[in-house]
Write an enzyme that holds these catalytic residues in place. Sequence first.
Site, PDB file in Angstrom:
ATOM      1  CD  GLU A 126      -2.370   1.830   0.334  1.00 36.99           C
ATOM      2  OE1 GLU A 126      -3.255   1.161  -0.218  1.00 36.99           O
ATOM      3  OE2 GLU A 126      -2.030   2.982  -0.050  1.00 36.99           O
ATOM      4  CE  LYS A 127      -1.157   5.430  -4.812  1.00 33.95           C
ATOM      5  NZ  LYS A 127      -2.096   4.372  -5.250  1.00 33.95           N
ATOM      6  CG  HIS A 128      -1.803   6.375   0.444  1.00 38.29           C
ATOM      7  ND1 HIS A 128      -2.437   5.617  -0.514  1.00 38.29           N
ATOM      8  CD2 HIS A 128      -1.879   7.662   0.030  1.00 38.29           C
ATOM      9  CE1 HIS A 128      -2.882   6.413  -1.469  1.00 38.29           C
ATOM     10  NE2 HIS A 128      -2.554   7.660  -1.169  1.00 38.29           N
ATOM     11  CG  HIS A 184       1.525   9.027  -2.873  1.00 34.90           C
ATOM     12  ND1 HIS A 184       1.344  10.364  -3.131  1.00 34.90           N
ATOM     13  CD2 HIS A 184       0.338   8.544  -2.442  1.00 34.90           C
ATOM     14  CE1 HIS A 184       0.084  10.672  -2.840  1.00 34.90           C
ATOM     15  NE2 HIS A 184      -0.547   9.588  -2.422  1.00 34.90           N
ATOM     16  CG  HIS A 212      -2.799  11.948  -5.595  1.00 37.93           C
ATOM     17  ND1 HIS A 212      -2.873  10.735  -6.230  1.00 37.93           N
ATOM     18  CD2 HIS A 212      -2.865  11.671  -4.255  1.00 37.93           C
ATOM     19  CE1 HIS A 212      -2.988   9.763  -5.334  1.00 37.93           C
ATOM     20  NE2 HIS A 212      -2.981  10.303  -4.120  1.00 37.93           N
ATOM     21  CB  CYS A 241      -2.882  10.882   0.873  1.00 39.21           C
ATOM     22  SG  CYS A 241      -3.336  11.054  -0.874  1.00 39.21           S
ATOM     23  CG  HIS A 244      -6.007   8.114  -1.766  1.00 36.64           C
ATOM     24  ND1 HIS A 244      -5.068   8.586  -2.659  1.00 36.64           N
ATOM     25  CD2 HIS A 244      -7.027   7.609  -2.497  1.00 36.64           C
ATOM     26  CE1 HIS A 244      -5.496   8.374  -3.896  1.00 36.64           C
ATOM     27  NE2 HIS A 244      -6.679   7.790  -3.831  1.00 36.64           N
TER      28      HIS A 244
HETATM   29 FE   LIG Z   1      -2.831   9.339  -2.298  1.00 35.51          FE
END
Ligand SMILES: [Fe+2]
Length: 131
Positions: free
Chosen positions: A15-17, A45, A51, A116, A119
Amino acid sequence: MKLGEQIQSADWKKEKHVPVIECPDKVEAETSFSVNVSIGKEIPHPNTTEHHISWIDVFFKPKEKDPFTYHVGRFEFVTHGESTKGANTGPIYSNPDVTFSMQANSSGTLIALALCNIHGLWESSKEIQVE
Ligand SMILES: [Fe+2]
């Protein structure tokens, strides 16, 4: 509703976050050591003007009985290489990757919290042992 219920967590490799905390597992008491916190270590990310990661906060919760969680640092990314040509058209973007120095006099857990702008809130933690 509680704020903590809105904070997401996962395996940072999938998960990139999820913030990745990198520092020694064991440190000497009252001796400076470096801590790196980054988002997108395995899966990048986007980090564009539309973003991006707005900030990273780092906290410390001592292992010994202590009712408090200590705020160690706040790192804000208030600019993202905005361009006069419009969103996502600039030649450069900032990455949510910070290194700072700290010292501890008791073992505990570092907690990184990041936002983020699309997100939401993400957290991770890493234990450190003080010898
Ligand atoms: Fe994001």
